[in-house]
Design an enzyme around this catalytic site. Structure first.
Site, PDB file in Angstrom:
ATOM      1  N   HIS A   1       6.422   2.566  -5.887  1.00 60.88           N
ATOM      2  CA  HIS A   1       7.486   2.958  -7.236  1.00 60.88           C
ATOM      3  C   HIS A   1       8.149   3.777  -5.847  1.00 60.88           C
ATOM      4  CE1 HIS A   1       4.310   4.277  -9.589  1.00 60.88           C
ATOM      5  NE2 HIS A   1       4.703   3.351 -10.086  1.00 60.88           N
TER       6      HIS A   1
ATOM      7  N   SER B   1       6.348  -1.531 -12.070  1.00 60.91           N
ATOM      8  CA  SER B   1       7.676   0.299 -11.861  1.00 60.91           C
ATOM      9  C   SER B   1       7.815   0.557 -10.335  1.00 60.91           C
ATOM     10  CB  SER B   1       5.616   1.402 -11.450  1.00 60.91           C
ATOM     11  OG  SER B   1       4.867   0.859 -12.643  1.00 60.91           O
TER      12      SER B   1
END
Length: 250
Positions: free
Chosen positions: A202, A156
Site C-alpha cells: 500500500h 491494492s
C-alpha cells in the site's frame, strides 16, 4: 427559466436530472483540468472497466486453477528470477471480498480520474503504482524472515496509487482534499493493524502514484506531453533499477 420542473433547465444524468447550468459548469471544470494535465477527453472509463473485467475473469480462473497463485503472485524469494510477478500479482485476489473492495475503489476512482488524465496517463499511474507496491514489498523483505517467503496478491498497491493521484489532482486545482485525506487515514490504520494486509504494498503504491501524478499535474505548459512521457519512463526505469539493485544485494 429557473423553475425546477422546467424541462429547458434540466439535462439527463446517471442519477436523474441536473440543472443545465450546473452541468455546463461541471463540464467546463473537467475541461480546465484536462487542459492543465494535458489529457484528452475520453468517455466511458474504458481502461478502468477493462481492468475490472480482467481481475474478475482472472479471479474465476483462480477458483478453477488454485495453482495460479503460486505462478503469478508476488513472492520476494522468487522475484529476481521471475520478474513478471511484480505486475501479475495486481490481477490476483485472495477472496471475493478482497476483489470486491479493490474493484469498487477502482470503479469510483477510475471513473473520476481516467476522463481527466486520459487513458495512457491513467494506465501508467495504475501500472506504475502496482509496480511500486511490489517494489516496496521486495525492499522491505529480507531472507530469513516470514515476509521473504510470503505470497502477496491484489490490486491494492495500484488502488492506493489512484488515491494519491486523486489527492494530487485535487490539490493542484485548489479543491478540498479533506475527504480523500480522511479516507487515506482510515485505510492506513487498517493496513497497519489488519491481519494479512500488506502495508508495504500500500505504501509503495501510494508513493509512486503520487510522484507520477505530480509529474503530470505540474508539467510546464506547452511541454506537457513530452514531460509526461519522459517522467513516466523515468519512474519506470527507477523502479526497475531499484529491483535490480535489490536482487544484487541478496
Amino acid at each position: 427559466c429557473n423553475r425546477p420542473t422546467c424541462p429547458q433547465c434540466q439535462v439527463p444524468s446517471a442519477v436523474g436530472v441536473h440543472c443545465v447550468d450546473c452541468a455546463r459548469r461541471a463540464a467546463a471544470s473537467r475541461r480546465d483540468v484536462r487542459s492543465v494535465l494535458g489529457g484528452r477527453a475520453v468517455a466511458g472509463a474504458l481502461v478502468s472497466k477493462g481492468l475490472i473485467a480482467a481481475c474478475m475473469v482472472i479471479y474465476l480462473v483462480q477458483m478453477a486453477v488454485p495453482s495460479l497463485d503460486s505462478q503469478f503472485a508476488f513472492l520476494p524469494a522468487l522475484a529476481a528470477g521471475e520478474p513478471w510477478r511484480f505486475l501479475t500479482t495486481a490481477f490476483l485476489h485472495a477472496n471475493y471480498m478482497h476483489l470486491g473492495f479493490n474493484m469498487w475503489a477502482l470503479w469510483v476512482l477510475g471513473g473520476s480520474l481516467e476522463p481527466v488524465l486520459g487513458r495512457w496517463r491513467f494506465t501508467a499511474v495504475y501500472l506504475l503504482s502496482a509496480l511500486g507496491g511490489s517494489t516496496a514489498i521486495y525492499w522491505l523483505s529480507w531472507p530469513g524472515t516470514d515476509a521473504w517467503g510470503t505470497m502477496t496478491v491484489g490490486a491494492s498497491g495500484a488502488v492506493f496509487g489512484l488515491f494519491s493521484t486523486m489527492f494530487v489532482v485535487q490539490r493542484r486545482f485548489g479543491r478540498d482534499t479533506s475527504g480523500i485525506v480522511a479516507l487515506l487515514a482510515i485505510n492506513a490504520v487498517i493496513s497497519f493493524l489488519g491481519a494479512n494486509i500488506s502495508w508495504q504494498g500500500h505504501l509503495g503504491g501510494l508513493i509512486v502514484g503520487g510522484i507520477v501524478a505530480a509529474v503530470y499535474a505540474w508539467a510546464p505548459r506547452g511541454r506537457r506531453q513530452t514531460v509526461g512521457i519522459v517522467g513516466t519512463v523515468a519512474v519506470a526505469v527507477v523502479l526497475v533499477g531499484l529491483n535490480i539493485a535489490r536482487a544484487l544485494i541478496v
